[in-house]
Design a protein around this motif. Structure first.
Motif, PDB file in Angstrom:
ATOM      1  N   ASP A 137      40.698  -1.243  -6.985  1.00  0.00           N
ATOM      2  CA  ASP A 137      39.792  -1.369  -5.975  1.00  0.00           C
ATOM      3  C   ASP A 137      40.254  -3.130  -5.794  1.00  0.00           C
ATOM      4  O   ASP A 137      39.190  -4.004  -5.834  1.00  0.00           O
ATOM      5  N   GLY A 138      41.257  -3.490  -5.391  1.00  0.00           N
ATOM      6  CA  GLY A 138      41.810  -4.615  -4.986  1.00  0.00           C
ATOM      7  C   GLY A 138      43.200  -4.966  -5.037  1.00  0.00           C
ATOM      8  O   GLY A 138      44.077  -4.100  -5.641  1.00  0.00           O
ATOM      9  N   ARG A 144      39.001 -10.321  -5.559  1.00  0.00           N
ATOM     10  CA  ARG A 144      38.250  -9.395  -5.727  1.00  0.00           C
ATOM     11  C   ARG A 144      38.749  -9.127  -7.550  1.00  0.00           C
ATOM     12  O   ARG A 144      39.640  -9.513  -8.043  1.00  0.00           O
ATOM     13  N   PHE A 145      37.471  -8.741  -8.257  1.00  0.00           N
ATOM     14  CA  PHE A 145      37.502  -8.316  -9.606  1.00  0.00           C
ATOM     15  C   PHE A 145      37.961  -6.936  -9.821  1.00  0.00           C
ATOM     16  O   PHE A 145      37.116  -6.118  -9.768  1.00  0.00           O
ATOM     17  N   TRP A 146      39.119  -6.788 -10.088  1.00  0.00           N
ATOM     18  CA  TRP A 146      39.528  -5.165 -10.425  1.00  0.00           C
ATOM     19  C   TRP A 146      40.362  -4.915 -11.468  1.00  0.00           C
ATOM     20  O   TRP A 146      40.452  -3.823 -11.864  1.00  0.00           O
ATOM     21  N   TRP A 147      40.934  -6.080 -12.095  1.00  0.00           N
ATOM     22  CA  TRP A 147      41.535  -5.844 -13.314  1.00  0.00           C
ATOM     23  C   TRP A 147      41.566  -7.182 -14.132  1.00  0.00           C
ATOM     24  O   TRP A 147      42.211  -8.242 -13.841  1.00  0.00           O
ATOM     25  N   PHE A 148      40.673  -7.395 -14.989  1.00  0.00           N
ATOM     26  CA  PHE A 148      40.210  -8.636 -15.687  1.00  0.00           C
ATOM     27  C   PHE A 148      39.791  -8.536 -17.182  1.00  0.00           C
ATOM     28  O   PHE A 148      39.403  -7.439 -17.831  1.00  0.00           O
ATOM     29  N   ASP A 239      32.817   7.077  -5.157  1.00  0.00           N
ATOM     30  CA  ASP A 239      33.669   6.107  -4.714  1.00  0.00           C
ATOM     31  C   ASP A 239      33.913   4.890  -5.352  1.00  0.00           C
ATOM     32  O   ASP A 239      34.629   4.097  -4.857  1.00  0.00           O
ATOM     33  N   LYS A 240      33.628   4.964  -6.707  1.00  0.00           N
ATOM     34  CA  LYS A 240      33.985   4.082  -7.703  1.00  0.00           C
ATOM     35  C   LYS A 240      33.911   4.620  -9.057  1.00  0.00           C
ATOM     36  O   LYS A 240      33.031   5.202  -9.309  1.00  0.00           O
ATOM     37  N   MET A 241      35.042   3.942  -9.681  1.00  0.00           N
ATOM     38  CA  MET A 241      34.949   4.058 -11.020  1.00  0.00           C
ATOM     39  C   MET A 241      35.499   2.884 -11.958  1.00  0.00           C
ATOM     40  O   MET A 241      36.322   2.256 -11.659  1.00  0.00           O
ATOM     41  N   ILE A 242      34.519   2.592 -12.873  1.00  0.00           N
ATOM     42  CA  ILE A 242      34.699   1.373 -13.912  1.00  0.00           C
ATOM     43  C   ILE A 242      34.906   1.925 -15.152  1.00  0.00           C
ATOM     44  O   ILE A 242      34.047   2.667 -15.774  1.00  0.00           O
ATOM     45  N   TRP A 255      38.634  -5.675 -21.832  1.00  0.00           N
ATOM     46  CA  TRP A 255      39.237  -5.473 -20.445  1.00  0.00           C
ATOM     47  C   TRP A 255      38.668  -4.475 -19.724  1.00  0.00           C
ATOM     48  O   TRP A 255      38.204  -3.503 -19.926  1.00  0.00           O
ATOM     49  N   THR A 256      38.496  -5.012 -18.297  1.00  0.00           N
ATOM     50  CA  THR A 256      37.605  -3.920 -17.463  1.00  0.00           C
ATOM     51  C   THR A 256      38.861  -3.538 -16.374  1.00  0.00           C
ATOM     52  O   THR A 256      39.318  -4.334 -15.880  1.00  0.00           O
ATOM     53  N   PHE A 257      38.606  -2.206 -15.741  1.00  0.00           N
ATOM     54  CA  PHE A 257      39.292  -1.624 -14.673  1.00  0.00           C
ATOM     55  C   PHE A 257      38.429  -1.198 -13.719  1.00  0.00           C
ATOM     56  O   PHE A 257      37.584  -0.193 -14.102  1.00  0.00           O
ATOM     57  N   VAL A 258      38.703  -1.558 -12.394  1.00  0.00           N
ATOM     58  CA  VAL A 258      37.863  -0.959 -11.536  1.00  0.00           C
ATOM     59  C   VAL A 258      38.767  -0.420 -10.380  1.00  0.00           C
ATOM     60  O   VAL A 258      39.668  -0.897  -9.639  1.00  0.00           O
TER      61      VAL A 258
END
Length: 262
Positions: A137-138, A144-148, A239-242, A255-258
């Motif tokens: 999502d980015g 955007r914050f999508w892999w951080f 519509d979204k998975m985190i 680590w976070t994945f969006v």
């Protein structure tokens, strides 16, 4: 005569004394109540070929638990809704009395006539055989914050960004995709790029424990680490998975994945 009586008395006393010193052994051995062939496993479907299944171990004197893929049930009988059509194999793990054993039973599932939990539809779509494709999502430079990078240890801090790595230094598969479906199995495909040949694997969705496991393949953004492929589900919606990794092998942080649907 008197001497003889004394000798007999001493002999009796010695005999009694040594007999009292002998240990009393109460030998109790565990024995099997039956053999593995004698353990009866029964599977009942609520409709012919349907996906609502009751598993029952009916043999007296045998104890254990069911491992039915989605979870484990510490009982002889369990009822559940299974999400995958085709032949499914379920395992009973138990004890016969003196030894442990495992025994399996196969069930043919031809139709998903009992609705699944919503998380399954959110992950693979309402057409579970066709499945669903997810992308990040980015993109690099979007802000955007999508892999951080995030704090490690707890999913409660998953959305606290320490370093927005995706904006400056994205993973090699940043423009790739991943596909989930239930076409005869829990199928998973990772694409390094949108047009690359996929790396095929499988997945396990553990709704109760909020975990998604990728097997024999890798998640998008796996450059963050995680050899065992187990991710905590922070949020799973249509519509979204985190997803969250509590301890990155690469960085020693969280680590976070969006993701979003393609």
């Amino acid at each position: 005569m008197k001497i003889n009586k004394i000798l007999y008395l001493l002999l009796a006393l010695f005999t009694l004394t040594f007999s009292a010193c002998d240990p009393i052994v109460d030998e109790q051995h565990l024995t099997n109540s039956t053999d593995v062939a004698g353990v009866e496993l029964v599977a009942t479907q609520s409709t012919p070929g349907g996906n609502k299944i009751t598993l029952n171990m009916t043999t007296p004197g045998v104890t254990g638990y069911w491992d039915y893929g989605l979870d484990k049930a510490l009982t002889n009988e369990v009822t559940f809704v299974y999400p995958i059509p085709g032949k499914a194999t379920f395992t009973f793990v138990g004890t016969l009395g003196a030894e442990f054993f495992t025994k399996t039973i196969d069930v043919q599932i031809d139709q998903l006539d009992t609705p699944l939990e919503q998380d399954w539809y959110d992950l693979v779509g309402t057409n579970t055989a066709a499945g669903k494709t997810w992308v990040f999502d980015g993109t690099q430079g979007s802000g955007r914050f999508w892999w951080f990078m995030s704090p490690n240890g707890s999913a409660e801090s998953a959305m606290t960004a320490w370093w927005n790595a995706g904006d400056c230094c994205p993973p090699s598969d940043a423009l790739g995709k991943m596909h989930f479906d239930l076409d005869g199995a829990a199928n998973y495909n990772h694409y390094e790029t949108a047009s690359a040949t996929p790396t095929k694997g499988s997945f396990k969705l553990d709704i109760k424990n909020k975990q998604l496991t990728i097997i024999n393949s890798k998640m998008l953004g796996s450059a963050a680490g995680n050899a065992d492929g187990v991710y905590t589900i922070v949020s799973l919606e249509e519509d979204k998975m985190i997803l969250y990794l509590s301890n990155s092998e690469t960085y020693g942080t969280g680590w976070t994945f969006v993701f979003k649907p393609e």
